[in-house]
Design a protein around this motif. Structure first.
Motif, PDB file in Angstrom:
ATOM      1  N   UNK A 203     -31.469 -71.499 -42.393  1.00 19.78           N
ATOM      2  CA  UNK A 203     -30.337 -70.632 -42.079  1.00 19.78           C
ATOM      3  C   UNK A 203     -30.823 -69.363 -41.361  1.00 19.78           C
ATOM      4  N   UNK A 204     -31.862 -68.749 -41.912  1.00 17.08           N
ATOM      5  CA  UNK A 204     -32.416 -67.549 -41.273  1.00 17.08           C
ATOM      6  C   UNK A 204     -32.989 -67.868 -39.889  1.00 17.08           C
ATOM      7  N   UNK A 205     -33.625 -69.020 -39.760  1.00 20.84           N
ATOM      8  CA  UNK A 205     -34.186 -69.433 -38.475  1.00 20.84           C
ATOM      9  C   UNK A 205     -33.072 -69.631 -37.451  1.00 20.84           C
ATOM     10  N   UNK A 206     -31.990 -70.250 -37.871  1.00 23.01           N
ATOM     11  CA  UNK A 206     -30.842 -70.443 -36.975  1.00 23.01           C
ATOM     12  C   UNK A 206     -30.291 -69.091 -36.521  1.00 23.01           C
ATOM     13  N   UNK A 207     -30.121 -68.171 -37.469  1.00 22.45           N
ATOM     14  CA  UNK A 207     -29.636 -66.830 -37.130  1.00 22.45           C
ATOM     15  C   UNK A 207     -30.600 -66.152 -36.167  1.00 22.45           C
ATOM     16  N   UNK A 208     -31.890 -66.315 -36.435  1.00 23.46           N
ATOM     17  CA  UNK A 208     -32.915 -65.701 -35.604  1.00 23.46           C
ATOM     18  C   UNK A 208     -32.869 -66.233 -34.179  1.00 23.46           C
ATOM     19  N   UNK A 209     -32.877 -67.550 -34.022  1.00 19.90           N
ATOM     20  CA  UNK A 209     -32.961 -68.133 -32.678  1.00 19.90           C
ATOM     21  C   UNK A 209     -31.636 -68.124 -31.913  1.00 19.90           C
ATOM     22  N   UNK A 210     -30.521 -68.130 -32.621  1.00 22.26           N
ATOM     23  CA  UNK A 210     -29.230 -68.208 -31.923  1.00 22.26           C
ATOM     24  C   UNK A 210     -28.547 -66.850 -31.758  1.00 22.26           C
ATOM     25  N   UNK A 211     -28.863 -65.904 -32.625  1.00 22.50           N
ATOM     26  CA  UNK A 211     -28.166 -64.618 -32.586  1.00 22.50           C
ATOM     27  C   UNK A 211     -29.129 -63.455 -32.312  1.00 22.50           C
ATOM     28  N   UNK A 212     -30.168 -63.355 -33.128  1.00 23.27           N
ATOM     29  CA  UNK A 212     -31.050 -62.184 -33.077  1.00 23.27           C
ATOM     30  C   UNK A 212     -31.826 -62.103 -31.771  1.00 23.27           C
ATOM     31  N   UNK A 213     -32.342 -63.226 -31.297  1.00 29.22           N
ATOM     32  CA  UNK A 213     -33.166 -63.209 -30.082  1.00 29.22           C
ATOM     33  C   UNK A 213     -32.390 -62.875 -28.812  1.00 29.22           C
TER      34      UNK A 213
ATOM     35  N   UNK B 136     -34.866 -55.661 -33.273  1.00 27.94           N
ATOM     36  CA  UNK B 136     -35.360 -54.481 -34.003  1.00 27.94           C
ATOM     37  C   UNK B 136     -34.628 -54.319 -35.334  1.00 27.94           C
ATOM     38  N   UNK B 137     -33.321 -54.500 -35.309  1.00 25.77           N
ATOM     39  CA  UNK B 137     -32.537 -54.377 -36.543  1.00 25.77           C
ATOM     40  C   UNK B 137     -32.931 -55.453 -37.544  1.00 25.77           C
ATOM     41  N   UNK B 138     -33.136 -56.671 -37.074  1.00 23.32           N
ATOM     42  CA  UNK B 138     -33.535 -57.761 -37.954  1.00 23.32           C
ATOM     43  C   UNK B 138     -34.910 -57.478 -38.563  1.00 23.32           C
ATOM     44  N   UNK B 139     -35.845 -57.000 -37.753  1.00 20.20           N
ATOM     45  CA  UNK B 139     -37.192 -56.680 -38.243  1.00 20.20           C
ATOM     46  C   UNK B 139     -37.135 -55.576 -39.302  1.00 20.20           C
ATOM     47  N   UNK B 140     -36.321 -54.556 -39.060  1.00 25.75           N
ATOM     48  CA  UNK B 140     -36.166 -53.468 -40.032  1.00 25.75           C
ATOM     49  C   UNK B 140     -35.525 -53.990 -41.315  1.00 25.75           C
ATOM     50  N   UNK B 141     -34.533 -54.849 -41.179  1.00 22.51           N
ATOM     51  CA  UNK B 141     -33.874 -55.418 -42.360  1.00 22.51           C
ATOM     52  C   UNK B 141     -34.846 -56.264 -43.178  1.00 22.51           C
ATOM     53  N   UNK B 142     -35.631 -57.098 -42.516  1.00 27.38           N
ATOM     54  CA  UNK B 142     -36.607 -57.932 -43.227  1.00 27.38           C
ATOM     55  C   UNK B 142     -37.656 -57.063 -43.911  1.00 27.38           C
ATOM     56  N   UNK B 143     -38.138 -56.036 -43.213  1.00 27.19           N
ATOM     57  CA  UNK B 143     -39.129 -55.130 -43.814  1.00 27.19           C
ATOM     58  C   UNK B 143     -38.537 -54.395 -45.015  1.00 27.19           C
ATOM     59  N   UNK B 144     -37.297 -53.992 -44.918  1.00 28.57           N
ATOM     60  CA  UNK B 144     -36.639 -53.301 -46.035  1.00 28.57           C
ATOM     61  C   UNK B 144     -36.466 -54.218 -47.242  1.00 28.57           C
ATOM     62  N   UNK B 145     -36.042 -55.447 -46.991  1.00 29.47           N
ATOM     63  CA  UNK B 145     -35.875 -56.410 -48.079  1.00 29.47           C
ATOM     64  C   UNK B 145     -37.234 -56.720 -48.711  1.00 29.47           C
ATOM     65  N   UNK B 146     -38.278 -56.862 -47.888  1.00 24.70           N
ATOM     66  CA  UNK B 146     -39.623 -57.117 -48.420  1.00 24.70           C
ATOM     67  C   UNK B 146     -40.094 -55.947 -49.280  1.00 24.70           C
ATOM     68  N   UNK B 147     -39.821 -54.730 -48.841  1.00 25.67           N
ATOM     69  CA  UNK B 147     -40.213 -53.554 -49.627  1.00 25.67           C
ATOM     70  C   UNK B 147     -39.470 -53.540 -50.969  1.00 25.67           C
TER      71      UNK B 147
END
Length: 188
Positions: free
Chosen positions: A141-151, A158-169
């Motif tokens: 699901x995340x891969x689909x969002x990444x390749x179809x929307x985020x890219x 940038x927003x996706x990277x910040x969101x992933x980093x925030x969730x990881x933190x």
């Protein structure tokens, strides 16, 4: 153009790579926490070892010695395949973030000390199968969002990277708290 685009028939050839990246963290985590000599893990509970640091060190070991080298090899393959260094590195970085997030989630849900579980306890299969299937479904699901929307745009990436980093933190913070309290409760 985006780093990854599907073929004209709509098939994304990099899905196999993504599935491997999703299976790697749970598999390595299981190998690291199980042992046939699990009873020797009593030493963790009679020494002044910081249980949270031990749990997080196992995550760092998997990341440093398995995930990062795998991503470096993957980057080389994608550079050759894409014929665009920038796209290959961006895609590899995002795949690495997703895989790390999965590893962090698994450790957060079950903060176990290294080599502290009997092999038979984990070998039941049902739980591991559930973790693997859940990992694949969420990852896809995340891969689909990444390749179809985020890219599609740099601000979205940038927003996706910040969101992933925030969730990881946040997951790291929760894991530290759970490992500090949960592992001690196991020792009592």
């Amino acid at each position: 153009p985006p780093p990854v685009t599907p073929n004209p028939d709509g098939v994304d050839d990099s899905m196999v790579i993504m599935v491997m990246l999703l299976f790697l963290p749970p598999t390595l985590r299981r190998v690291l926490v199980t042992s046939s000599t699990y009873r020797a893990s009593w030493i963790y509970h009679v020494t002044p070892a910081d249980h949270a640091k031990l749990v997080l060190a196992s995550r760092n070991l998997i990341t440093g010695f398995f995930l990062i080298p795998y991503l470096l090899v993957l980057a080389g393959i994608l550079i050759y395949s894409f014929r665009d260094v920038g796209h290959a590195l961006v895609h590899t970085a995002f795949l690495g973030m997703l895989s790390y997030l999965l590893l962090q989630a698994i450790i957060m849900m079950s903060p176990e000390l290294p080599f502290s579980l009997a092999v038979e306890k984990e070998a039941q299969g049902g739980r591991m199968f559930g973790v693997m299937m859940g990992s694949v479904l969420i990852g896809m699901l995340l891969y689909y969002i990444l390749t179809r929307i985020v890219y599609k745009s740099v601000p979205a990436m940038a927003a996706f990277a910040i969101a992933v980093a925030s969730v990881a933190w946040l997951m790291d913070w929760i894991t530290r708290r759970r490992a500090a309290t949960g592992v001690r409760a196991y020792a009592d």
